[in-house]
Design an enzyme around this catalytic site. Structure first.
Site, PDB file in Angstrom:
ATOM      1  CG  ASP A 114      26.377  22.157  -0.401  1.00 40.86           C
ATOM      2  OD1 ASP A 114      25.208  21.771  -0.206  1.00 40.86           O
ATOM      3  OD2 ASP A 114      27.177  21.556  -1.117  1.00 40.86           O
ATOM      4  CG  ASP A 133      24.153  17.941   0.989  1.00 44.24           C
ATOM      5  OD1 ASP A 133      23.491  17.636  -0.023  1.00 44.24           O
ATOM      6  OD2 ASP A 133      24.978  18.874   1.011  1.00 44.24           O
TER       7      ASP A 133
END
Length: 154
Positions: A114, A133
């Protein structure tokens, strides 16, 4: 189903290419943080080993199996469903492509990479996310809103 395939493929490629550029080429894995348009957009390295609240962080194979099972279930569902429509197929592709992108991260890195961090209006956001995501979230919402029984005309 072609729309599902193409949407999944493009999301998967965009996710993996963006992770390669930011994490490897820009070396975010070592640098840790890059201010892009502060405070609106920053790159902040975060290795997500679990799901919300750290669940399953010690058992990545469970998350790989769960994500793969969801991908298979979504593909079977939209293949059988009669009232999916164009946006339903695209939504399924978003979800599938994003899920597969995160599965590849877990296999390659042992965690999901991320790196996107956004904040606004004096609110400091400590969380990071990635293209996969966003895609999973948008695809799930799309499946909720764009699939199912159509209301009969009265």
């Amino acid at each position: 189903m072609k729309l599902t395939f193409w949407a999944a493929l493009w999301i998967f490629l965009i996710d993996q290419i963006s992770k390669f550029i930011v994490v490897q080429w820009m070396d975010l894995k070592t640098v840790g943080a890059i201010d892009v348009l502060p405070p609106l957009l920053n790159f902040r390295m975060a290795w997500n080993t679990g799901i919300n609240f750290g669940l399953f962080s010690t058992a990545p194979w469970v998350l790989i199996g769960l994500a793969t099972g969801i991908v298979v279930a979504v593909i079977i569902w939209v293949w059988r469903e009669q009232s999916v429509g164009k946006w339903g197929y695209i939504s399924a592709g978003l979800l599938v492509g994003g899920a597969l992108g995160n599965v590849i991260d877990r296999i390659v890195y042992g965690a999901v990479a991320d790196f996107l961090n956004m904040a606004c209006c004096g609110i400091d956001n400590p969380f990071a996310f990635n293209v996969a995501d966003i895609s999973i979230f948008a695809g799930a919402l799309g499946l909720i809103f764009f699939t199912g029984e159509k209301a009969p005309k009265t």
